[in-house]
Design a protein around this motif. Sequence first.
Motif, short mmCIF file in Angstrom:
data_model
loop_
_atom_site.label_atom_id
_atom_site.label_comp_id
_atom_site.label_asym_id
_atom_site.label_seq_id
_atom_site.Cartn_x
_atom_site.Cartn_y
_atom_site.Cartn_z
N PHE A 88 2.23 -10.00 7.10
CA PHE A 88 2.34 -8.73 7.81
C PHE A 88 1.01 -8.31 8.47
O PHE A 88 0.88 -7.17 8.88
N GLU A 89 0.06 -9.22 8.55
CA GLU A 89 -1.29 -8.84 9.00
C GLU A 89 -1.28 -8.18 10.37
O GLU A 89 -1.95 -7.17 10.61
N ASN A 90 -0.54 -8.75 11.31
CA ASN A 90 -0.49 -8.19 12.65
C ASN A 90 0.11 -6.77 12.63
O ASN A 90 -0.37 -5.87 13.34
N ILE A 91 1.12 -6.56 11.81
CA ILE A 91 1.75 -5.25 11.69
C ILE A 91 0.78 -4.24 11.07
O ILE A 91 0.70 -3.09 11.49
N ILE A 92 0.02 -4.68 10.07
CA ILE A 92 -0.97 -3.81 9.43
C ILE A 92 -2.00 -3.35 10.46
O ILE A 92 -2.33 -2.16 10.56
N GLU A 93 -2.51 -4.29 11.25
CA GLU A 93 -3.53 -3.94 12.24
C GLU A 93 -2.97 -3.01 13.32
O GLU A 93 -3.64 -2.08 13.76
N LYS A 94 -1.73 -3.25 13.74
CA LYS A 94 -1.10 -2.37 14.73
C LYS A 94 -0.88 -0.97 14.14
O LYS A 94 -0.98 0.04 14.85
N SER A 95 -0.57 -0.89 12.85
CA SER A 95 -0.39 0.41 12.20
C SER A 95 -1.69 1.20 12.19
O SER A 95 -1.70 2.42 12.42
N LEU A 96 -2.79 0.51 11.92
CA LEU A 96 -4.09 1.18 11.95
C LEU A 96 -4.44 1.63 13.37
O LEU A 96 -5.00 2.72 13.57
N LEU A 137 0.85 -1.20 0.00
CA LEU A 137 0.00 0.00 0.00
C LEU A 137 0.88 1.24 0.00
O LEU A 137 1.77 1.37 0.84
N VAL A 138 0.63 2.15 -0.93
CA VAL A 138 1.27 3.46 -0.89
C VAL A 138 0.20 4.48 -0.51
O VAL A 138 -0.86 4.53 -1.11
N VAL A 139 0.49 5.25 0.52
CA VAL A 139 -0.44 6.28 1.00
C VAL A 139 0.18 7.64 0.71
O VAL A 139 1.35 7.89 1.00
N SER A 140 -0.62 8.52 0.12
CA SER A 140 -0.13 9.86 -0.22
C SER A 140 -1.21 10.89 0.08
O SER A 140 -2.36 10.56 0.35
N ASP A 141 -0.80 12.14 0.01
CA ASP A 141 -1.68 13.26 0.37
C ASP A 141 -1.48 14.36 -0.67
O ASP A 141 -0.35 14.74 -0.97
N SER A 142 -2.58 14.86 -1.21
CA SER A 142 -2.49 15.87 -2.26
C SER A 142 -1.91 17.19 -1.76
O SER A 142 -1.46 18.01 -2.55
N ARG A 143 -1.91 17.41 -0.44
CA ARG A 143 -1.45 18.68 0.10
C ARG A 143 -0.09 18.57 0.81
O ARG A 143 0.31 19.50 1.51
N SER A 144 0.58 17.46 0.68
CA SER A 144 1.91 17.32 1.28
C SER A 144 2.75 16.39 0.42
O SER A 144 2.24 15.67 -0.44
N ASN A 145 4.05 16.40 0.66
CA ASN A 145 4.96 15.53 -0.09
C ASN A 145 5.27 14.24 0.66
O ASN A 145 6.14 13.48 0.25
N ILE A 146 4.56 14.00 1.76
CA ILE A 146 4.83 12.80 2.56
C ILE A 146 4.22 11.58 1.87
O ILE A 146 3.11 11.63 1.34
N ARG A 147 4.96 10.49 1.89
CA ARG A 147 4.50 9.23 1.31
C ARG A 147 4.80 8.11 2.28
O ARG A 147 5.81 8.14 2.98
N SER A 148 3.91 7.14 2.34
CA SER A 148 4.12 6.00 3.22
C SER A 148 3.89 4.70 2.46
O SER A 148 2.95 4.60 1.67
N LEU A 149 4.76 3.72 2.71
CA LEU A 149 4.64 2.40 2.09
C LEU A 149 4.45 1.35 3.17
O LEU A 149 5.25 1.26 4.10
N ILE A 150 3.39 0.54 3.04
CA ILE A 150 3.08 -0.50 4.02
C ILE A 150 2.87 -1.82 3.27
O ILE A 150 2.07 -1.89 2.34
N PRO A 151 3.58 -2.91 3.66
CA PRO A 151 3.35 -4.21 3.00
C PRO A 151 1.98 -4.76 3.36
O PRO A 151 1.49 -4.58 4.47
N LEU A 152 1.36 -5.47 2.41
CA LEU A 152 0.01 -5.97 2.61
C LEU A 152 -0.09 -7.50 2.61
O LEU A 152 -1.18 -8.04 2.79
N GLU A 163 6.76 -3.97 21.27
CA GLU A 163 7.12 -5.12 20.45
C GLU A 163 6.84 -4.83 18.98
O GLU A 163 7.60 -5.22 18.09
N PHE A 164 5.75 -4.13 18.73
CA PHE A 164 5.40 -3.72 17.36
C PHE A 164 6.49 -2.82 16.78
O PHE A 164 6.89 -2.97 15.62
N ILE A 165 6.99 -1.89 17.59
CA ILE A 165 8.08 -1.02 17.17
C ILE A 165 9.33 -1.85 16.84
O ILE A 165 10.00 -1.63 15.82
N LYS A 166 9.63 -2.83 17.69
CA LYS A 166 10.81 -3.68 17.49
C LYS A 166 10.72 -4.45 16.18
O LYS A 166 11.69 -4.49 15.39
N ILE A 167 9.57 -5.07 15.95
CA ILE A 167 9.40 -5.88 14.74
C ILE A 167 9.49 -5.01 13.49
O ILE A 167 10.21 -5.32 12.54
#
Length: 416
Positions: free
Chosen positions: A304-312, A285-300, A382-386
């Motif tokens: 990585f399911e546990n990491i995805i849920e912790k990110s949300l 997943l690539v997340v972007s914002d029309s009003r900023s240059n920040i971009r985020s990439l998250i594996p799907l 632990e989420f931060i560590k992983i």
Amino acid sequence: SWSFESFVSEASKNLHKICVSSATDLEFINRFMTSFENTILRDVSSAKKVMNDFREKFKDSSIKRYGLRVDEMCKMLYLPISYAVIKTDADNVGKLIMGDLGVIGLKIDDYLKELLNSVDDATKSQGLSEELREFIIRNLRERFDVLKDLLKTLNLKDQILISPSWTTALSLSLILSSLYDHKIVDENYGALIFSGGDDVIALTPSMTALNTVYRLRRHFSYEPFKKLGVKPVPNLPTGRSVSLRFVNLKDLMSEEFREAIELLEEVSKKVSWIYNGRSFYKDSLVVSDSRSNIRSLIPLNKEFENIIEKSLLLSYLVSIGIISSGISNDYINITKDPKILPEKALEVFGSYVLSRNISLANKNVVEKFIKEFVEKDQGLKEFIKISSNINGEVHGEKINLLSEIINLTAIVRRHL
């Protein structure tokens, strides 16, 4: 006369004022939080459990309002001026149609084993006798062994012979996926523009966008089979790359659609990750914002399911004010340039930044939250560590998952 901006600003101020004045008892706060959790974390059961545990542990009469800073919490109640564009596309579909399972790292033995398990489940649900069930499974296993010998003789390693039954199964899978996509977008208050089974274009409210993306990916192929009645229908055993772009109401929609599609093709489908010694390609997943240059990439990928849920969950905690919205700025200020730091340093800095950005009412409440939800097993530490030990690469640029998750909080704090 009112301009659009002044109307939105004044309306949001009044909503915030009403919320603050109403948040004098736990009943209102509980309904407020539950309502937003059912919207933002609708299908993220592990995150909703954490929030239920939070209210249970912090409902003590000596802790007012669950220890929340009500002024921060009520910032979630505003007149939205953005929406989300979602574009998805399944990975390697053309090669799958040609019967190539190896391209997605799937072994023919594993595929046939899952098929046997699914047939076994179907016979159980039909109430067939044990003797008849064993007869069916035994005969299927024998036929699968013949098929594997044939493929080996033809030197077709991890490949399925193209046949009418294979193409029919794939077509049926795409049809079912398309119906699921429609249901998921509709339940998240969105508008489905197109769904072809493997690809989707949709518009959703900003608040439901992350949950929509998670469900679109999870229901696509986290499980090997869907059920049509009792009949097992194979899911496409491949990933699904996604672009999620938050767009301001006054931005040119055609341009934002173009940008979302370009990010999908040039970022989501070009990234690779390394986790537990395994490599994962695309399916991100690539997340972007029309009003900023920040971009985020998250594996799907399902791994990585546990990491995805912790990110949300982390994004929600920032939005409701339990974690300061300045955590991303703090992380950058402390790490300076996270790309040049080793994983252990990112882990230490990440845990430190998280702990010092817990934004509850007083020191005692903060310490209790850290003890119960940060430092416990399966907690945020632990989420931060992983996540700090998962690295990726896109177009030759090295990326670290923890830094990408921090970028995600920087984007969504404007929209949730």
